[in-house]
Design a protein around this motif. Structure first.
Motif, PDB file in Angstrom:
ATOM      1  N   PRO A  80      -0.472 -10.362 -20.638  1.00 53.49           N
ATOM      2  CA  PRO A  80      -0.979 -10.701 -21.972  1.00 53.49           C
ATOM      3  C   PRO A  80      -0.097 -11.760 -22.622  1.00 53.49           C
ATOM      4  CG  PRO A  80       0.347  -8.725 -22.100  1.00 53.49           C
ATOM      5  CD  PRO A  80       0.368  -9.152 -20.643  1.00 53.49           C
ATOM      6  N   GLY A  81      -0.542 -12.274 -23.746  1.00 51.09           N
ATOM      7  CA  GLY A  81       0.301 -13.176 -24.529  1.00 51.09           C
ATOM      8  C   GLY A  81       0.085 -14.647 -24.289  1.00 51.09           C
ATOM      9  N   VAL A  82      -0.899 -15.025 -23.456  1.00 45.37           N
ATOM     10  CA  VAL A  82      -1.146 -16.447 -23.208  1.00 45.37           C
ATOM     11  C   VAL A  82      -1.883 -17.048 -24.403  1.00 45.37           C
ATOM     12  CG1 VAL A  82      -2.488 -18.062 -21.809  1.00 45.37           C
ATOM     13  CG2 VAL A  82      -1.144 -16.281 -20.703  1.00 45.37           C
ATOM     14  N   GLY A  83      -1.435 -18.225 -24.821  1.00 48.37           N
ATOM     15  CA  GLY A  83      -2.112 -18.920 -25.922  1.00 48.37           C
ATOM     16  C   GLY A  83      -1.397 -18.740 -27.239  1.00 48.37           C
ATOM     17  N   ALA A  84      -2.079 -18.102 -28.199  1.00 49.65           N
ATOM     18  CA  ALA A  84      -1.570 -17.995 -29.557  1.00 49.65           C
ATOM     19  C   ALA A  84      -0.235 -17.258 -29.643  1.00 49.65           C
ATOM     20  CB  ALA A  84      -2.606 -17.304 -30.452  1.00 49.65           C
ATOM     21  N   GLN A  85       0.047 -16.358 -28.700  1.00 47.01           N
ATOM     22  CA  GLN A  85       1.289 -15.587 -28.729  1.00 47.01           C
ATOM     23  C   GLN A  85       2.455 -16.328 -28.069  1.00 47.01           C
ATOM     24  OE1 GLN A  85      -1.129 -11.784 -27.561  1.00 47.01           O
ATOM     25  NE2 GLN A  85       0.914 -11.122 -28.118  1.00 47.01           N
ATOM     26  N   GLY A  86       2.198 -17.527 -27.568  1.00 49.59           N
ATOM     27  CA  GLY A  86       3.276 -18.349 -27.032  1.00 49.59           C
ATOM     28  C   GLY A  86       3.360 -18.419 -25.529  1.00 49.59           C
ATOM     29  N   GLY A  87       2.580 -17.616 -24.828  1.00 50.07           N
ATOM     30  CA  GLY A  87       2.587 -17.659 -23.369  1.00 50.07           C
ATOM     31  C   GLY A  87       1.918 -18.920 -22.849  1.00 50.07           C
ATOM     32  N   ASN A  88       2.474 -19.498 -21.797  1.00 47.31           N
ATOM     33  CA  ASN A  88       1.966 -20.732 -21.223  1.00 47.31           C
ATOM     34  C   ASN A  88       1.365 -20.446 -19.856  1.00 47.31           C
ATOM     35  OD1 ASN A  88       2.493 -23.155 -19.296  1.00 47.31           O
ATOM     36  ND2 ASN A  88       2.548 -24.074 -21.340  1.00 47.31           N
ATOM     37  N   LEU A  89       0.097 -20.824 -19.670  1.00 46.70           N
ATOM     38  CA  LEU A  89      -0.599 -20.485 -18.437  1.00 46.70           C
ATOM     39  C   LEU A  89       0.061 -21.113 -17.218  1.00 46.70           C
ATOM     40  CD1 LEU A  89      -2.978 -18.955 -17.266  1.00 46.70           C
ATOM     41  CD2 LEU A  89      -4.408 -20.957 -17.646  1.00 46.70           C
ATOM     42  N   GLN A  90       0.529 -22.351 -17.349  1.00 47.63           N
ATOM     43  CA  GLN A  90       1.187 -23.023 -16.228  1.00 47.63           C
ATOM     44  C   GLN A  90       2.469 -22.281 -15.830  1.00 47.63           C
ATOM     45  OE1 GLN A  90      -0.091 -24.709 -18.870  1.00 47.63           O
ATOM     46  NE2 GLN A  90      -1.827 -25.532 -17.719  1.00 47.63           N
ATOM     47  N   GLU A  91       3.218 -21.819 -16.823  1.00 48.92           N
ATOM     48  CA  GLU A  91       4.441 -21.072 -16.530  1.00 48.92           C
ATOM     49  C   GLU A  91       4.128 -19.728 -15.906  1.00 48.92           C
ATOM     50  OE1 GLU A  91       7.288 -20.479 -19.554  1.00 48.92           O
ATOM     51  OE2 GLU A  91       8.259 -22.401 -19.171  1.00 48.92           O
ATOM     52  N   VAL A  92       3.081 -19.073 -16.398  1.00 50.91           N
ATOM     53  CA  VAL A  92       2.684 -17.781 -15.831  1.00 50.91           C
ATOM     54  C   VAL A  92       2.375 -17.933 -14.353  1.00 50.91           C
ATOM     55  CG1 VAL A  92       0.908 -15.997 -15.851  1.00 50.91           C
ATOM     56  CG2 VAL A  92       1.865 -16.807 -17.999  1.00 50.91           C
ATOM     57  N   TRP A  93       1.599 -18.970 -14.007  1.00 46.97           N
ATOM     58  CA  TRP A  93       1.256 -19.182 -12.602  1.00 46.97           C
ATOM     59  C   TRP A  93       2.488 -19.570 -11.793  1.00 46.97           C
ATOM     60  CZ3 TRP A  93      -1.875 -17.794  -9.062  1.00 46.97           C
ATOM     61  CH2 TRP A  93      -1.935 -18.492  -7.848  1.00 46.97           C
ATOM     62  N   LYS A  94       3.342 -20.401 -12.373  1.00 51.17           N
ATOM     63  CA  LYS A  94       4.547 -20.848 -11.667  1.00 51.17           C
ATOM     64  C   LYS A  94       5.445 -19.680 -11.294  1.00 51.17           C
ATOM     65  CE  LYS A  94       8.730 -23.664 -12.334  1.00 51.17           C
ATOM     66  NZ  LYS A  94       9.451 -24.570 -13.274  1.00 51.17           N
ATOM     67  N   TYR A  95       5.642 -18.759 -12.232  1.00 55.09           N
ATOM     68  CA  TYR A  95       6.596 -17.673 -12.016  1.00 55.09           C
ATOM     69  C   TYR A  95       5.967 -16.397 -11.464  1.00 55.09           C
ATOM     70  CZ  TYR A  95       9.960 -20.474 -14.637  1.00 55.09           C
ATOM     71  OH  TYR A  95      10.801 -21.471 -15.044  1.00 55.09           O
ATOM     72  N   ALA A  96       4.708 -16.132 -11.823  1.00 55.02           N
ATOM     73  CA  ALA A  96       4.102 -14.853 -11.441  1.00 55.02           C
ATOM     74  C   ALA A  96       2.967 -15.000 -10.450  1.00 55.02           C
ATOM     75  CB  ALA A  96       3.602 -14.120 -12.686  1.00 55.02           C
ATOM     76  N   GLY A  97       2.523 -16.248 -10.204  1.00 58.31           N
ATOM     77  CA  GLY A  97       1.435 -16.453  -9.259  1.00 58.31           C
ATOM     78  C   GLY A  97       1.855 -16.107  -7.847  1.00 58.31           C
ATOM     79  N   ASN A  98       0.910 -15.560  -7.111  1.00 60.60           N
ATOM     80  CA  ASN A  98       1.149 -15.187  -5.722  1.00 60.60           C
ATOM     81  C   ASN A  98       0.218 -16.037  -4.874  1.00 60.60           C
ATOM     82  OD1 ASN A  98       1.366 -13.991  -3.213  1.00 60.60           O
ATOM     83  ND2 ASN A  98       1.362 -11.901  -4.012  1.00 60.60           N
TER      84      ASN A  98
END
Length: 205
Positions: free
Chosen positions: A81-99
């Protein structure tokens, strides 16, 4: 364990277990110890169930921490959770948590969609924001996967929802392609999409 295992007995259902939150208060408990509390939660819970029935919540605004969470969780899905308005960045999420071998990632954006607008055009604004995130995720997945490894179901999904640039489609001979109708997803024998129509140059198919 006794609070979680009863829910694991439900066939074809998932248990979503809280591992790490994105709020400031996470520092009070979740980062304590070696291994940290959230890493210990994941490591212990993985003994109770495999990746087909257990996933973990991981706050998206702590991008670099997601790498440690992915390492701890293996192929278990992370609900982020937290992508968008809460400050989470989708590119960073994929970079660090993507499998890159398995997707193993569910991305949630609530506030960015809920508060996309407050007028009469709210439905259109919320739809546009949801589609934007959907398209960004599709691009990230396509970049990560070679063409041979893209699941056929994912290609169907991209075509069905138009998650690609439809304005500059051309053949290898540089003839323009127009999509007249994407058709209807066919789950039976036959073409993947029935009644689909495209135009290649002046010819319609």
């Amino acid at each position: 364990e006794d609070s979680v295992k009863p829910f694991l007995e439900f066939k074809d259902k998932w248990v979503i277990l809280l591992a790490l939150t994105s709020n400031k208060g996470a520092q009070d408990f979740q980062y304590h110890g070696v291994p940290t509390l959230h890493e210990k939660v994941i490591g212990t819970a993985r003994k109770w169930a495999d990746e087909d029935s257990l996933m973990f919540v991981a706050g998206a605004t702590r991008g670099e921490d997601l790498a440690d969470l992915r390492k701890a969780a293996g192929n278990h899905f992370l609900l982020v959770p937290g992508v968008g308005a809460q400050g989470g960045n989708l590119q960073e999420v994929w970079k660090y948590a993507g499998n890159k071998d398995e997707v193993s990632l569910l991305v949630n954006s609530s506030r960015g969609i809920i508060y996309a607008g407050n007028g009469e055009d709210y439905a259109q604004a919320a739809k546009a924001e949801a589609k934007k995130i959907q398209e960004e995720m599709a691009v990230l997945l396509l970049k990560a996967w070679s063409l041979e490894r893209i699941p056929e179901e994912y290609i169907h999904y991209i075509w069905q929802y138009g998650l690609f640039d439809q304005q500059e489609l051309r053949t290898t001979e540089d003839i323009p392609i127009r999509i007249l109708h994407k058709g209807f997803h066919n789950h039976e024998a036959g073409p993947d999409f029935s009644n689909a129509r495209i135009a290649i140059g002046p010819d319609e198919w």
